[in-house]
Design an enzyme around this catalytic site. Structure first.
Site, PDB file in Angstrom:
ATOM      1  N   LYS A 155      -5.561  -5.393  -8.593  1.00  0.00           N
ATOM      2  CA  LYS A 155      -6.546  -4.501  -9.192  1.00  0.00           C
ATOM      3  C   LYS A 155      -6.049  -3.057  -9.138  1.00  0.00           C
ATOM      4  O   LYS A 155      -5.522  -2.622  -8.103  1.00  0.00           O
ATOM      5  CB  LYS A 155      -7.857  -4.644  -8.394  1.00  0.00           C
ATOM      6  CG  LYS A 155      -9.007  -3.843  -8.945  1.00  0.00           C
ATOM      7  CD  LYS A 155     -10.290  -4.170  -8.199  1.00  0.00           C
ATOM      8  CE  LYS A 155     -11.335  -3.114  -8.509  1.00  0.00           C
ATOM      9  NZ  LYS A 155     -12.669  -3.464  -8.056  1.00  0.00           N
TER      10      LYS A 155
ATOM     11  N   LYS B 152      -6.018   3.475  -6.368  1.00  0.00           N
ATOM     12  CA  LYS B 152      -5.264   4.634  -5.927  1.00  0.00           C
ATOM     13  C   LYS B 152      -4.479   4.318  -4.654  1.00  0.00           C
ATOM     14  O   LYS B 152      -3.324   4.706  -4.520  1.00  0.00           O
ATOM     15  CB  LYS B 152      -6.265   5.757  -5.657  1.00  0.00           C
ATOM     16  CG  LYS B 152      -5.669   7.111  -5.639  1.00  0.00           C
ATOM     17  CD  LYS B 152      -6.792   8.136  -5.679  1.00  0.00           C
ATOM     18  CE  LYS B 152      -6.236   9.514  -5.892  1.00  0.00           C
ATOM     19  NZ  LYS B 152      -7.281  10.429  -6.348  1.00  0.00           N
TER      20      LYS B 152
ATOM     21  N   LYS C 297     -12.647  -5.624   5.386  1.00  0.00           N
ATOM     22  CA  LYS C 297     -12.415  -4.313   6.007  1.00  0.00           C
ATOM     23  C   LYS C 297     -12.084  -4.467   7.500  1.00  0.00           C
ATOM     24  O   LYS C 297     -11.266  -3.737   8.047  1.00  0.00           O
ATOM     25  CB  LYS C 297     -13.629  -3.401   5.822  1.00  0.00           C
ATOM     26  CG  LYS C 297     -13.739  -2.779   4.448  1.00  0.00           C
ATOM     27  CD  LYS C 297     -12.933  -1.516   4.382  1.00  0.00           C
ATOM     28  CE  LYS C 297     -12.712  -0.869   3.037  1.00  0.00           C
ATOM     29  NZ  LYS C 297     -13.253  -1.389   1.844  1.00  0.00           N
TER      30      LYS C 297
END
Ligand code: TRP
Length: 339
Positions: free
Chosen positions: A192, A195, A112
């Site tokens: 993977k 969205k 992140k």
């Protein structure tokens, strides 16, 4: 006594096939033999940049999918994390006994931090501490998660272990329960399903939308011409197909290898299977969505039941860490402000 299950998911709005196969399906099954608590972790959603106007809708759409898929709010507790604010209190206490080194090593933190270099915040580093507070607040022992969360759970066990050592046995050590289908690859054929990547198939989409999206899917990269023999083992459409038709997949694999079926034909078959499998879900979802205030009632009731457990844990915790000077603490009163 039934074991207690806790799982949380960030409010990402309408769910997709990867969410269903990897998580939701498992949530539904666990209800039969466990006491389950399913939480929409809206505070965790704030560890990466967010739009305040989107949260409510994203929570609602996700919970609609959960309920339509079979999460039963009578048997399970379904609630929104921020509605039970004790979790932030426990998070603060855990943060006092969690060495920074443990947190900086977590792979998801590093990822992140790379993805959002302007957002390497205090809250982001503490993400797994908040997750530990989620689980510990309800003294859950079983945590259904994907592979990517295993490191977080290891940390959760270390934090509760340390708490128990310092203040006496309080929390059980939570164990991950890995799902049957740990990784569903998206329509791009290699990442993977997600969205954000846009390679997903929405559960609530119409049959025609579903078909059109599946027709964009990547297939066996080595099969260039319709007459080339295909390699089902390296084709994601085939992989997806196997989730929906365990019996028919053998025949498809054979036809693909013999080039007697083409990729478009295969996708049409997959779309048909997906639409058949999702038809009852879609019907239920439309029905629940039409019941005014239903999702709101489920979340309100869930938060109330969760709150009762949270309060009892926090009484014990405050006492143990020495923060509860009960004779002096004023009783909780409402602000009196109504809107
Ligand atoms: N970290 C989880 C995820 O990103 C979400 C989560 C928050 C969670 N709290 C939790 C999962 C507690 C299991 C238990 O998917």
């Amino acid at each position: 006594m039934k074991q207690r299950v806790f799982s949380g998911a960030r409010p990402t709005g309408k769910q997709h096939l990867g969410n269903y196969l990897g998580a939701i399906q498992n949530y539904v099954k666990l209800q039969d033999e466990h006491e389950c608590i399913y939480c929409v972790v809206d505070i965790h959603a704030l560890t990466t940049p967010w739009n305040p106007n989107d949260l409510k809708d994203n929570i609602r759409e996700m919970v609609l999918d959960w309920l339509a898929a079979g999460i039963d709010p009578k048997r399970s507790i379904v609630f929104t994390q921020s509605h039970v604010p004790e979790v932030t209190q426990l998070h603060t206490l855990f943060s006092m006994i969690t060495p920074l080194g443990w947190l900086l090593r977590v792979p998801s933190f590093k990822e992140k931090a790379r993805q959002f270099p302007e957002n390497v915040n205090y809250g982001l580093v503490g993400y797994p501490v908040l997750m530990t507070a989620d689980i510990a607040l309800y003294k859950a022992t079983v945590v259904p998660v994907g592979e990517d969360q295993v490191a977080h759970l290891e940390l959760a066990r270390e934090i509760v272990r340390r708490f128990n050592q310092l203040f006496g046995a309080t929390f059980p050590e939570p164990q991950p329960r890995l799902t049957e289908y740990p990784m569903v690859v998206g329509l791009d054929g290699y990442r993977k399903m997600s969205k954000t990547l846009g390679n997903h198939i929405e559960l609530a989409a119409t049959p025609e939308e579903t078909r059109r999206r599946i027709l964009t899917a990547f297939t066996d990269p080595a099969r260039r011409l319709r007459s080339d023999p295909g390699h089902p083992e390296s084709c994601n459409v085939f992989h997806l197909y196997s989730f929906f038709d365990a019996v028919g997949q053998e025949a498809i694999a054979r036809d693909c290898r013999a080039a007697s079926i083409g990729c478009v034909g295969c996708k049409e078959l997959l779309a048909q299977k997906v639409n058949e499998a999702l038809a009852p879900f879609r019907e239920r979802r439309a029905e629940i969505a039409a019941r005014k205030g239903y999702v709101e009632d489920v979340l309100r009731d869930g938060a109330q039941r969760a709150e009762a457990i949270a309060r009892s844990t926090m009484e014990e915790v405050m006492e143990k860490v020495g923060l509860a000077w009960n004779e002096v603490k004023p009783p909780k009163v409402s602000s009196g402000v109504t809107k």
